[in-house]
Design a protein around this motif. Structure first.
Motif, mmCIF file in Angstrom:
data_model
loop_
_atom_site.group_PDB
_atom_site.id
_atom_site.type_symbol
_atom_site.label_atom_id
_atom_site.label_comp_id
_atom_site.label_asym_id
_atom_site.label_seq_id
_atom_site.Cartn_x
_atom_site.Cartn_y
_atom_site.Cartn_z
ATOM 1 N N ILE A 132 -17.597 10.405 -0.557
ATOM 2 C CA ILE A 132 -18.298 9.678 0.505
ATOM 3 C C ILE A 132 -19.510 10.460 0.996
ATOM 4 O O ILE A 132 -20.599 9.948 1.079
ATOM 5 N N SER B 179 -17.650 -0.700 -0.510
ATOM 6 C CA SER B 179 -17.175 0.620 -0.100
ATOM 7 C C SER B 179 -18.332 1.580 0.186
ATOM 8 O O SER B 179 -19.404 1.481 -0.413
ATOM 9 N N LEU B 180 -18.101 2.518 1.092
ATOM 10 C CA LEU B 180 -19.072 3.576 1.365
ATOM 11 C C LEU B 180 -18.987 4.691 0.335
ATOM 12 O O LEU B 180 -19.832 5.580 0.299
ATOM 13 N N GLU B 181 -17.957 4.651 -0.487
ATOM 14 C CA GLU B 181 -17.785 5.684 -1.507
ATOM 15 C C GLU B 181 -18.895 5.597 -2.550
ATOM 16 O O GLU B 181 -19.444 4.539 -2.814
ATOM 17 N N LYS B 182 -19.190 6.747 -3.119
ATOM 18 C CA LYS B 182 -20.139 6.851 -4.214
ATOM 19 C C LYS B 182 -19.378 7.467 -5.382
ATOM 20 O O LYS B 182 -18.342 8.095 -5.187
#
Length: 106
Positions: free
Chosen positions: A38, A94-97
């Motif tokens: 994140i 999602s905010l995930e990368k």
């Protein structure tokens, strides 16, 4: 080699997996592992990176060399909207990368 990395990025962007790290390409000489993060401060210190390195260690018991690392694209809100929510979970992007590690076995 660049075209192959772009293809890997596309596969990562379209694939959805709940595992902290996943092997997305594999051959006898190495492969590519991807994990989610994140915050940029988490890239090198996250438990997901440790899971990714453990996958690499299992694949390459005699050791390995990291060939390339970098962020790979994920689905954006604009893309998700164009696909009418089919690309996201519950309509939320999602905010995930994703971070990819390409490696070669020794």
């Amino acid at each position: 080699m660049y075209k192959r990395f772009v293809w890997v990025c596309l596969v990562v962007a379209l694939g959805a997996c709940t595992s902290p790290a996943r092997l997305i390409t594999e051959n006898p000489e190495g492969g590519t592992v991807v994990y989610a993060y994140i915050d940029e401060r988490d890239i090198l210190s996250s438990s997901n990176r440790q899971a990714a390195l453990a996958l690499i260690d299992r694949k390459c018991p005699r050791g390995h060399q990291l060939v390339r690392e970098g962020q790979v694209p994920r689905v954006t809100q604009a893309v998700d909207k164009a696909w009418q929510g089919q690309m996201s979970r519950d309509g939320q992007v999602s905010l995930e990368k994703d971070w990819a590690i390409q490696f070669a076995c020794k």
